[in-house]
Enzyme design. Structure first.
Site, short mmCIF file in Angstrom:
data_model
loop_
_atom_site.label_atom_id
_atom_site.label_comp_id
_atom_site.label_asym_id
_atom_site.label_seq_id
_atom_site.Cartn_x
_atom_site.Cartn_y
_atom_site.Cartn_z
NE ARG A 1 41.52 32.87 50.70
CZ ARG A 1 40.28 33.31 50.86
NH1 ARG A 1 39.74 33.36 52.06
NH2 ARG A 1 39.58 33.71 49.83
CG MET B 1 38.34 23.09 42.35
SD MET B 1 36.70 23.53 41.76
CE MET B 1 35.71 22.88 43.07
NE ARG B 2 44.32 26.73 46.23
CZ ARG B 2 44.09 25.95 47.27
NH1 ARG B 2 43.21 26.28 48.17
NH2 ARG B 2 44.73 24.82 47.42
CB ILE B 3 36.84 31.07 47.96
CG1 ILE B 3 35.83 29.92 47.82
CG2 ILE B 3 36.14 32.41 48.16
CD1 ILE B 3 34.98 29.70 49.04
CG LEU B 4 39.83 33.86 43.25
CD1 LEU B 4 39.45 34.31 41.85
CD2 LEU B 4 41.33 33.65 43.36
CG ASN C 1 34.57 29.79 37.73
OD1 ASN C 1 35.18 28.95 37.08
ND2 ASN C 1 34.19 29.58 38.98
CG HIS D 1 28.84 26.84 39.37
ND1 HIS D 1 29.71 26.45 40.36
CD2 HIS D 1 27.60 26.46 39.77
CE1 HIS D 1 29.03 25.88 41.34
NE2 HIS D 1 27.75 25.87 41.00
CD GLU E 1 27.23 38.43 47.49
OE1 GLU E 1 26.36 37.54 47.61
OE2 GLU E 1 26.96 39.63 47.33
CD GLU F 1 31.55 22.42 33.11
OE1 GLU F 1 31.13 22.76 34.22
OE2 GLU F 1 32.54 21.67 32.95
#
Length: 186
Positions: free
Chosen positions: A51, A76-79, A93, A95, A129, A160
């Protein structure tokens, strides 16, 4: 992403500099190209499970285009913490829930299952987080008895498209950068 790009004209304090996707088939790439915004694909699969190597490639592209702000839109990726640290305070971002409720995925279903009276969206600063950064703006509506996951998704998407551009317009002048916004989408 399209709503953000469309909003950045005339007196808007930011200008789009690049749209980056991890998927070369992402609709956002074609839409950005049509709007005259450069596009880049950084295929995560080329990096296997590394990653940080993937994120170094993202950072290199963001730096090449002199991005000051990173706006996630469907990314849609957790950094990783190191990526977030590098761009601290400059990644935002949107949500599809009223954070801090319903972090993560399947928000519309979870709202219905919980019997929530209100639903909406939140623009927030990205931290290491999940969906926990400072809330920059929220918009909501009342959930009706006839709402479904699909109807909630449509209603939230409309909000949005209004909220994200409004928050970015307000946020950029306070950041003291030259206001080049980059987008990451899937």
């Amino acid at each position: 992403m399209c709503a953000l790009v469309r909003s950045m004209h005339a007196d808007h304090p930011a200008r789009p500099c690049v749209v980056i996707s991890d998927n070369d088939k992402a609709k956002g790439l074609q839409r950005a190209f049509v709007q005259g915004v450069p596009t880049v694909t950084v295929d995560y699969r080329a990096y296997g499970h590394d990653r940080e190597a993937f994120e170094r490639a993202l950072t290199q592209n963001l730096e090449n285009y002199q991005a000051d702000v990173v706006c996630l839109a469907g990314f849609m990726r957790i950094l990783t913490a190191s990526f977030v640290k590098r761009w601290r305070g400059r990644i935002v971002n949107i949500h599809p829930s009223l954070l801090p409720k319903f972090k993560g995925l399947n928000t519309h279903r979870r709202v219905l299952e919980a019997g929530e009276r209100y639903h909406g969206c939140t623009v927030h600063v990205v931290t290491d987080e999940l969906d926990s950064g400072e809330i920059l703006g929220q918009s909501h509506f009342e959930v009706s008895e006839t709402d479904t996951e699909q109807s909630l998704a449509k209603r939230v998407l409309k909000l949005e498209h209004e909220l994200y551009p409004a928050v970015l317009r307000r946020l950029v002048p306070s950041m003291h950068y030259s206001s080049h916004a980059a987008y990451e989408t899937s």
